[in-house]
Design an enzyme around this catalytic site. Sequence first.
Site, short mmCIF file in Angstrom:
data_model
loop_
_atom_site.label_atom_id
_atom_site.label_comp_id
_atom_site.label_asym_id
_atom_site.label_seq_id
_atom_site.Cartn_x
_atom_site.Cartn_y
_atom_site.Cartn_z
N ASN A 1 69.61 8.98 46.74
CA ASN A 1 70.65 10.04 46.34
C ASN A 1 72.02 9.48 46.96
O ASN A 1 72.08 9.74 48.03
CB ASN A 1 70.24 11.35 46.38
CG ASN A 1 71.32 12.38 45.99
OD1 ASN A 1 72.36 11.91 45.83
ND2 ASN A 1 70.86 13.66 45.99
N CYS B 1 77.60 16.13 44.28
CA CYS B 1 77.09 15.14 43.02
C CYS B 1 77.58 15.32 41.70
O CYS B 1 77.45 14.47 41.12
CB CYS B 1 75.38 15.40 43.23
SG CYS B 1 74.75 15.50 44.91
N HIS C 1 72.70 11.72 37.41
CA HIS C 1 72.92 11.71 38.96
C HIS C 1 71.51 11.36 39.43
O HIS C 1 70.32 12.21 38.88
CB HIS C 1 73.30 13.20 39.40
CG HIS C 1 72.97 13.36 40.92
ND1 HIS C 1 73.47 12.27 41.57
CD2 HIS C 1 72.50 14.26 41.63
CE1 HIS C 1 73.37 12.78 43.01
NE2 HIS C 1 72.73 13.71 42.84
O1 UT7 Z 1 71.67 15.81 44.81
C1 UT7 Z 1 71.63 17.10 44.61
C2 UT7 Z 1 70.90 18.00 45.43
N1 UT7 Z 1 69.69 17.57 46.02
C3 UT7 Z 1 68.48 17.54 44.87
O2 UT7 Z 1 68.59 17.40 43.94
C4 UT7 Z 1 67.01 17.49 45.79
C5 UT7 Z 1 66.25 18.81 45.09
N2 UT7 Z 1 65.01 18.81 45.58
C6 UT7 Z 1 63.94 17.79 45.90
O3 UT7 Z 1 64.08 16.77 45.42
C7 UT7 Z 1 62.59 18.14 46.52
O4 UT7 Z 1 62.62 19.77 46.39
C8 UT7 Z 1 62.45 17.41 47.74
C9 UT7 Z 1 62.05 15.94 47.50
C10 UT7 Z 1 63.46 17.84 48.68
C11 UT7 Z 1 61.35 18.10 48.41
O5 UT7 Z 1 60.14 17.95 47.61
P1 UT7 Z 1 59.00 19.22 47.22
O6 UT7 Z 1 58.09 18.62 46.22
O7 UT7 Z 1 60.01 20.42 46.99
O8 UT7 Z 1 58.50 19.45 48.53
P2 UT7 Z 1 58.38 20.90 49.56
O9 UT7 Z 1 59.94 21.17 49.93
O10 UT7 Z 1 58.03 21.84 48.42
O11 UT7 Z 1 57.53 20.52 50.58
C12 UT7 Z 1 55.84 20.23 50.41
C13 UT7 Z 1 55.31 19.84 51.61
C14 UT7 Z 1 55.72 20.70 52.69
O12 UT7 Z 1 54.62 20.84 53.45
P3 UT7 Z 1 53.58 22.24 53.40
O13 UT7 Z 1 54.33 23.44 53.79
O14 UT7 Z 1 53.08 22.17 51.77
O15 UT7 Z 1 52.46 21.75 54.39
C15 UT7 Z 1 56.68 19.85 53.44
O16 UT7 Z 1 56.52 20.32 54.74
O17 UT7 Z 1 56.01 18.62 52.01
C16 UT7 Z 1 56.22 18.59 53.27
N3 UT7 Z 1 57.26 17.52 53.46
C17 UT7 Z 1 57.03 16.22 53.64
N4 UT7 Z 1 55.88 15.56 53.79
C18 UT7 Z 1 55.87 14.23 54.07
C19 UT7 Z 1 58.52 17.56 53.15
N5 UT7 Z 1 59.32 16.46 53.44
C20 UT7 Z 1 58.17 15.51 53.89
C21 UT7 Z 1 58.32 14.14 54.02
N6 UT7 Z 1 57.12 13.70 54.11
N7 UT7 Z 1 59.41 13.52 53.84
#
Ligand code: UT7
Length: 330
Positions: free
Chosen positions: A287, A116, A257
């Site tokens: 993204n 990225c 980005h």
């Molecule tokens: O381009 C450069 C690289 N990438 C990035 O910059 C991405 C950086 N990271 C992020 O943007 C975020 O971490 C994500 C959008 C990927 C994830 O968001 P988050 O707020 O960090 O969620 P999380 O991974 O902490 O997950 C929270 C909950 C989990 O459930 P539990 O364990 O709390 O029950 C996940 O299983 O959300 C759940 N979850 C979802 N629920 C519904 C994860 N993905 C989804 C989904 N829909 N698509």
Amino acid sequence: MKLAWPVEIAGTGASVPDKVLTNEDLAKRIDTSDEWIVQRTGIRERRIAEPGQSTLTFCTAASRQALERAGMTPEEIDLIIVATITPEHTLPATACELQAALGCRWVPAFDTLSACSGYVWAMITAAQYINSGMANTALVVGGETLTTITDWDDRSTCILFGDGAGAAILRRSTDGQSGMLAARMGADGARGLHIYIPAGGSKEPACLRTVNEKLHYMRMQGREVYKFAVSTMRSILSETADDAGVSLDDVALVVPHQSNARIIESATQKAGVPPERVLMNIDRYGNTSAASVGIGLHEAYEEGRIKGGDLVMLVAFGAGLTWGSLLLRI
Ligand code: UT7
């Protein structure tokens, strides 16, 4: 680092697929919802390549538009750099294929793999060639077909990515005022496995097993990357402005980005940049990795959000882990 490079942007272009994939479409295939995706990422829809379209498709279209906006022909280009993690082929470089597709001369053409951060790194690299006198003009493209390395069963990543390309033509400054004022680049390889593709390289060559185990798809530790992204983006915004001896208040537009709306909002807010001076289009494209800053910069020009004489800050971070920023007077 403070720079005083008389290098300007002569034209920009962008290309994205026509096909739209909405959050509702995804919610029909995996356990997610429009509400979750919008709240956690700001993404509403993304563009995805259709059969027959690939990274070169978007790179070529974006480059042609950039050439047209610059009023230049392919023969006038002295250097081509393509930033991509989804090259047209593993070999040769997509930049070489782009050179042929556009009908450029036999000029140097190479790819950079800095995910990225790729577009920003490629801009800085190309500008050095011009500043040093090795080239008078350069074509810089960030292009991706991320949907080809997306695991559509992994809801934590498949909601994030889209396809497309952004391009810019750089040339020696013609007006005596536009140029590159400051830049930052960095990498922390110790955190390389925070975002990676396990197989398909020399460590784990492609075979039936790696395909069956879906090891050719991108894996990401989202929360770790999130924390890194906010703190890095926030600090390099301020540091790059300091390097140039300007205030962030003087910057007309930050083009970050497009990783996650919450990352962008949090980092820019902490750095003291108000939302109206931050380009955000992640709601429409998701993204697009190396393409995202290039697409954003092109939109900023096309929508008249920036004009000659303005200070514009490009900022990105990504796999590697890598980061980069570039402050320009356009
Ligand atoms: O381009 C450069 C690289 N990438 C990035 O910059 C991405 C950086 N990271 C992020 O943007 C975020 O971490 C994500 C959008 C990927 C994830 O968001 P988050 O707020 O960090 O969620 P999380 O991974 O902490 O997950 C929270 C909950 C989990 O459930 P539990 O364990 O709390 O029950 C996940 O299983 O959300 C759940 N979850 C979802 N629920 C519904 C994860 N993905 C989804 C989904 N829909 N698509």
